[in-house]
Design a protein around this motif. Sequence first.
Motif, PDB file in Angstrom:
ATOM      1  N   LYS A 145      34.240  46.705  53.600  1.00 12.91           N
ATOM      2  CA  LYS A 145      34.145  47.118  55.006  1.00 12.91           C
ATOM      3  C   LYS A 145      35.445  46.860  55.752  1.00 12.91           C
ATOM      4  O   LYS A 145      35.812  47.613  56.651  1.00 12.91           O
ATOM      5  CB  LYS A 145      32.995  46.368  55.678  1.00 12.91           C
ATOM      6  N   ASP A 146      36.140  45.779  55.402  1.00 11.47           N
ATOM      7  CA  ASP A 146      37.364  45.395  56.121  1.00 11.47           C
ATOM      8  C   ASP A 146      38.642  45.722  55.366  1.00 11.47           C
ATOM      9  O   ASP A 146      39.684  45.953  55.988  1.00 11.47           O
ATOM     10  CB  ASP A 146      37.333  43.888  56.425  1.00 11.47           C
ATOM     11  N   LEU A 147      38.580  45.746  54.031  1.00 10.88           N
ATOM     12  CA  LEU A 147      39.808  45.881  53.236  1.00 10.88           C
ATOM     13  C   LEU A 147      39.896  47.203  52.477  1.00 10.88           C
ATOM     14  O   LEU A 147      40.773  47.381  51.649  1.00 10.88           O
ATOM     15  CB  LEU A 147      39.899  44.721  52.246  1.00 10.88           C
ATOM     16  N   GLY A 148      38.986  48.118  52.741  1.00 15.35           N
ATOM     17  CA  GLY A 148      39.037  49.415  52.085  1.00 15.35           C
ATOM     18  C   GLY A 148      38.110  49.516  50.904  1.00 15.35           C
ATOM     19  O   GLY A 148      37.663  48.510  50.352  1.00 15.35           O
ATOM     20  N   ILE A 149      37.835  50.754  50.499  1.00 12.04           N
ATOM     21  CA  ILE A 149      36.847  51.001  49.455  1.00 12.04           C
ATOM     22  C   ILE A 149      37.259  50.456  48.099  1.00 12.04           C
ATOM     23  O   ILE A 149      36.427  50.141  47.257  1.00 12.04           O
ATOM     24  CB  ILE A 149      36.549  52.517  49.375  1.00 12.04           C
ATOM     25  N   LEU A 150      38.583  50.314  47.860  1.00  8.58           N
ATOM     26  CA  LEU A 150      39.040  49.791  46.573  1.00  8.58           C
ATOM     27  C   LEU A 150      38.852  48.286  46.475  1.00  8.58           C
ATOM     28  O   LEU A 150      38.921  47.713  45.388  1.00  8.58           O
ATOM     29  CB  LEU A 150      40.508  50.151  46.352  1.00  8.58           C
ATOM     30  N   SER A 151      38.647  47.640  47.609  1.00  9.58           N
ATOM     31  CA  SER A 151      38.414  46.204  47.578  1.00  9.58           C
ATOM     32  C   SER A 151      37.033  45.911  47.008  1.00  9.58           C
ATOM     33  O   SER A 151      36.058  46.591  47.320  1.00  9.58           O
ATOM     34  CB  SER A 151      38.516  45.631  48.996  1.00  9.58           C
ATOM     35  N   GLY A 152      36.955  44.898  46.187  1.00 11.10           N
ATOM     36  CA  GLY A 152      35.685  44.511  45.602  1.00 11.10           C
ATOM     37  C   GLY A 152      35.532  44.890  44.147  1.00 11.10           C
ATOM     38  O   GLY A 152      34.625  44.386  43.477  1.00 11.10           O
ATOM     39  N   PHE A 153      36.399  45.777  43.634  1.00  9.64           N
ATOM     40  CA  PHE A 153      36.353  46.111  42.213  1.00  9.64           C
ATOM     41  C   PHE A 153      36.874  44.930  41.397  1.00  9.64           C
ATOM     42  O   PHE A 153      37.807  44.230  41.802  1.00  9.64           O
ATOM     43  CB  PHE A 153      37.194  47.352  41.903  1.00  9.64           C
ATOM     44  N   SER A 154      36.266  44.702  40.238  1.00 12.15           N
ATOM     45  CA  SER A 154      36.705  43.611  39.363  1.00 12.15           C
ATOM     46  C   SER A 154      36.568  44.021  37.910  1.00 12.15           C
ATOM     47  O   SER A 154      35.705  44.819  37.548  1.00 12.15           O
ATOM     48  CB  SER A 154      35.900  42.338  39.635  1.00 12.15           C
ATOM     49  N   PHE A 155      37.450  43.460  37.092  1.00 11.25           N
ATOM     50  CA  PHE A 155      37.457  43.731  35.655  1.00 11.25           C
ATOM     51  C   PHE A 155      37.692  42.400  34.937  1.00 11.25           C
ATOM     52  O   PHE A 155      38.473  41.560  35.403  1.00 11.25           O
ATOM     53  CB  PHE A 155      38.558  44.718  35.280  1.00 11.25           C
TER      54      PHE A 155
ATOM     55  N   ASN B 231      37.889  32.990  29.622  1.00  8.75           N
ATOM     56  CA  ASN B 231      37.442  34.073  30.484  1.00  8.75           C
ATOM     57  C   ASN B 231      38.536  34.414  31.489  1.00  8.75           C
ATOM     58  O   ASN B 231      39.172  33.515  32.058  1.00  8.75           O
ATOM     59  CB  ASN B 231      36.165  33.682  31.238  1.00  8.75           C
ATOM     60  N   TYR B 232      38.723  35.706  31.690  1.00 14.95           N
ATOM     61  CA  TYR B 232      39.745  36.166  32.645  1.00 14.95           C
ATOM     62  C   TYR B 232      39.169  37.307  33.469  1.00 14.95           C
ATOM     63  O   TYR B 232      38.421  38.146  32.944  1.00 14.95           O
ATOM     64  CB  TYR B 232      40.997  36.653  31.911  1.00 14.95           C
ATOM     65  N   THR B 233      39.521  37.328  34.745  1.00 12.61           N
ATOM     66  CA  THR B 233      39.106  38.446  35.587  1.00 12.61           C
ATOM     67  C   THR B 233      40.228  38.849  36.521  1.00 12.61           C
ATOM     68  O   THR B 233      41.072  38.028  36.914  1.00 12.61           O
ATOM     69  CB  THR B 233      37.857  38.089  36.414  1.00 12.61           C
ATOM     70  N   LEU B 234      40.236  40.131  36.855  1.00 13.68           N
ATOM     71  CA  LEU B 234      41.182  40.718  37.812  1.00 13.68           C
ATOM     72  C   LEU B 234      40.361  41.305  38.952  1.00 13.68           C
ATOM     73  O   LEU B 234      39.482  42.145  38.716  1.00 13.68           O
ATOM     74  CB  LEU B 234      42.017  41.812  37.141  1.00 13.68           C
ATOM     75  N   VAL B 235      40.629  40.843  40.179  1.00 20.10           N
ATOM     76  CA  VAL B 235      39.848  41.257  41.340  1.00 20.10           C
ATOM     77  C   VAL B 235      40.751  41.978  42.322  1.00 20.10           C
ATOM     78  O   VAL B 235      41.864  41.523  42.617  1.00 20.10           O
ATOM     79  CB  VAL B 235      39.188  40.045  42.039  1.00 20.10           C
ATOM     80  N   SER B 236      40.266  43.102  42.836  1.00 26.46           N
ATOM     81  CA  SER B 236      41.022  43.869  43.838  1.00 26.46           C
ATOM     82  C   SER B 236      40.563  43.489  45.240  1.00 26.46           C
ATOM     83  O   SER B 236      39.365  43.468  45.531  1.00 26.46           O
ATOM     84  CB  SER B 236      40.807  45.367  43.623  1.00 26.46           C
ATOM     85  N   TYR B 237      41.547  43.170  46.103  1.00 29.56           N
ATOM     86  CA  TYR B 237      41.267  42.919  47.515  1.00 29.56           C
ATOM     87  C   TYR B 237      41.841  44.029  48.395  1.00 29.56           C
ATOM     88  O   TYR B 237      42.227  43.806  49.542  1.00 29.56           O
ATOM     89  CB  TYR B 237      41.820  41.559  47.934  1.00 29.56           C
ATOM     90  N   GLY B 238      41.896  45.226  47.844  1.00 28.29           N
ATOM     91  CA  GLY B 238      42.311  46.395  48.613  1.00 28.29           C
ATOM     92  C   GLY B 238      43.712  46.264  49.161  1.00 28.29           C
ATOM     93  O   GLY B 238      44.692  46.097  48.422  1.00 28.29           O
TER      94      GLY B 238
ATOM     95  N   LEU C 222      45.972  42.295  44.483  1.00 30.83           N
ATOM     96  CA  LEU C 222      45.145  41.866  43.366  1.00 30.83           C
ATOM     97  C   LEU C 222      45.160  40.345  43.220  1.00 30.83           C
ATOM     98  O   LEU C 222      46.113  39.683  43.638  1.00 30.83           O
ATOM     99  CB  LEU C 222      45.637  42.507  42.068  1.00 30.83           C
ATOM    100  N   ASN C 223      44.118  39.824  42.624  1.00 29.27           N
ATOM    101  CA  ASN C 223      44.061  38.396  42.356  1.00 29.27           C
ATOM    102  C   ASN C 223      43.493  38.168  40.957  1.00 29.27           C
ATOM    103  O   ASN C 223      42.848  39.046  40.383  1.00 29.27           O
ATOM    104  CB  ASN C 223      43.207  37.673  43.406  1.00 29.27           C
ATOM    105  N   HIS C 224      43.732  36.970  40.426  1.00 32.67           N
ATOM    106  CA  HIS C 224      43.326  36.648  39.062  1.00 32.67           C
ATOM    107  C   HIS C 224      42.523  35.356  39.054  1.00 32.67           C
ATOM    108  O   HIS C 224      42.662  34.504  39.931  1.00 32.67           O
ATOM    109  CB  HIS C 224      44.554  36.460  38.155  1.00 32.67           C
ATOM    110  N   ASP C 225      41.696  35.198  38.034  1.00 36.11           N
ATOM    111  CA  ASP C 225      40.994  33.934  37.798  1.00 36.11           C
ATOM    112  C   ASP C 225      40.864  33.778  36.290  1.00 36.11           C
ATOM    113  O   ASP C 225      40.475  34.713  35.589  1.00 36.11           O
ATOM    114  CB  ASP C 225      39.612  33.937  38.457  1.00 36.11           C
TER     115      ASP C 225
END
Length: 519
Positions: free
Chosen positions: A233-243, A255-262, A266-269
Amino acid sequence: SSFGPRPLSLGGAYVAVGGDPSSIFWNPAGIPSVNYGILSLGYQPKIGDINFYELYGTAPLPKNIVKFGGNIGIGVVYWNTTEQGWNIFNESTGNINAGEFLIGLSYKKDFGGIISLGTTLKYAGSDIAGVKDGAFVMDIGGLSTFQGVGIGLLIKNIGFSTVSIPMEMSLGAYYTFFKSRDKMHNIAASFELDSSQNQGFNLRFGSEYTWNGLSTYDGFIKARIGYDTSSSKDLGILSGFSFGVGFSYFGATINYTLVSYGMLGLNHDISVTYDVDRLLLRKAVNKDGVPPTSTIKFENTLLVFGEEKYGSLGLKFEVNDNVGLNKVKFKIKNKKGVVVKESEIPDLRGKKDFTKSLLWDGKDSEGNPVVDGVYTFEVEAYDLNKNKSVSSKSGLMVSSDPYGVVLGTKPDTISTIGSTIRFFLIRDKKEALSSWRISIKDNKGMTIKRFGMNSKKKKVGRQASVLNYIYFTGAVWDGTDIKGNLVPNGEYTAIMDVQYANDLKRRSFPVKVYVNVNR
């Protein structure tokens, strides 16, 4: 929650999944059930030079402390950052340190291998430029899993302080919709609906592919994708996708993940987890040559289609192994040995004891009613060294015939000279009987005793209804044969033949009786 690469890679749709130490903050009912423990370390570089550090651990609760057992978990998440401070005159005031931490202490208990309940007591603290604050809150969660389906519920941030922390509620589902025949590949999907005070509803979705085949010790490769609508809602439609991806071998998991914040990027964990169970069990498993043992109990043995009183069969089994269990299969077979229904619990993670209760509705794997007859319940258990044991128990009776005869015994064993076994019908007769006969047969099928009322005499023994059971005068066996001699110890079979007043004839299901007398 925004910690833990596996939950994040599923879009945060994790309340109905579990099995990861980070469940401490997602749903405490999903904390892994372990014999020894699991330790996990994680790192997440946040946007704006804020670094998150994660630590999780789970262990069994010693039964000498709490008799009903269970598992406990502890989670610590900490972030810090340092920035240059400036006053209103644009003069440097030195570095300003800011940090926050979250500590969670969890308890989780399994009930029957299907339902788990858990709670996490959390303390959130902060220290920003020397100003400190903190608050206690609690999460309460439940998780039900059965045959690839999970249902989870979480009530989060129940407050114990004056600090305002929004309370949240999450409801989710997890479903394994594809599983290959060799069970090496499966695909599951997760869905979650979250509600937060003053922030409305959010949807979360995720999917996970698993390849099981690296080792006996929980080896796998996983690939995940997810989407969280809360930030779009605040960061765009691409925000919230994760792989994300996960690799496990001999209990060690990355375990590794890539998260989009629009618009923010991008951020990693990433986390490294070690299952201590596998480390301590490995040598013992390789030396283990003793198969598991199983115990089967029936709560009732008669199922009659169309009668609520006899609408299902209660089955219970317990499996034990000195080292650890891998998987358990349970089957229901007809009198020819053909499997009509079966199920599997694939990953017991080295549990030494496993108990399960279930209800059978008299239907096969396709949902169709089985034919009338006597059925056998079988438990097939495998330990971590692939030692196999098979235990079975017969006597499950299924009847759809309103005139069907079901014979009961009280008790089923003659243990002393002079004791008796009384026979009775365990459901009401459709109409009056004109004759009945009970035959006792040995293990060769030879009739050793027979009693009843002959239809030619047009006389039937007196009948008495006690607690819905139909007793017959003379339907009592004292363990003797036709000549009055006590028969040898062993297993015998009782069969009842009846003729109704409308001339219909029926034969009962065979019932096992036993003689075990010290002579």
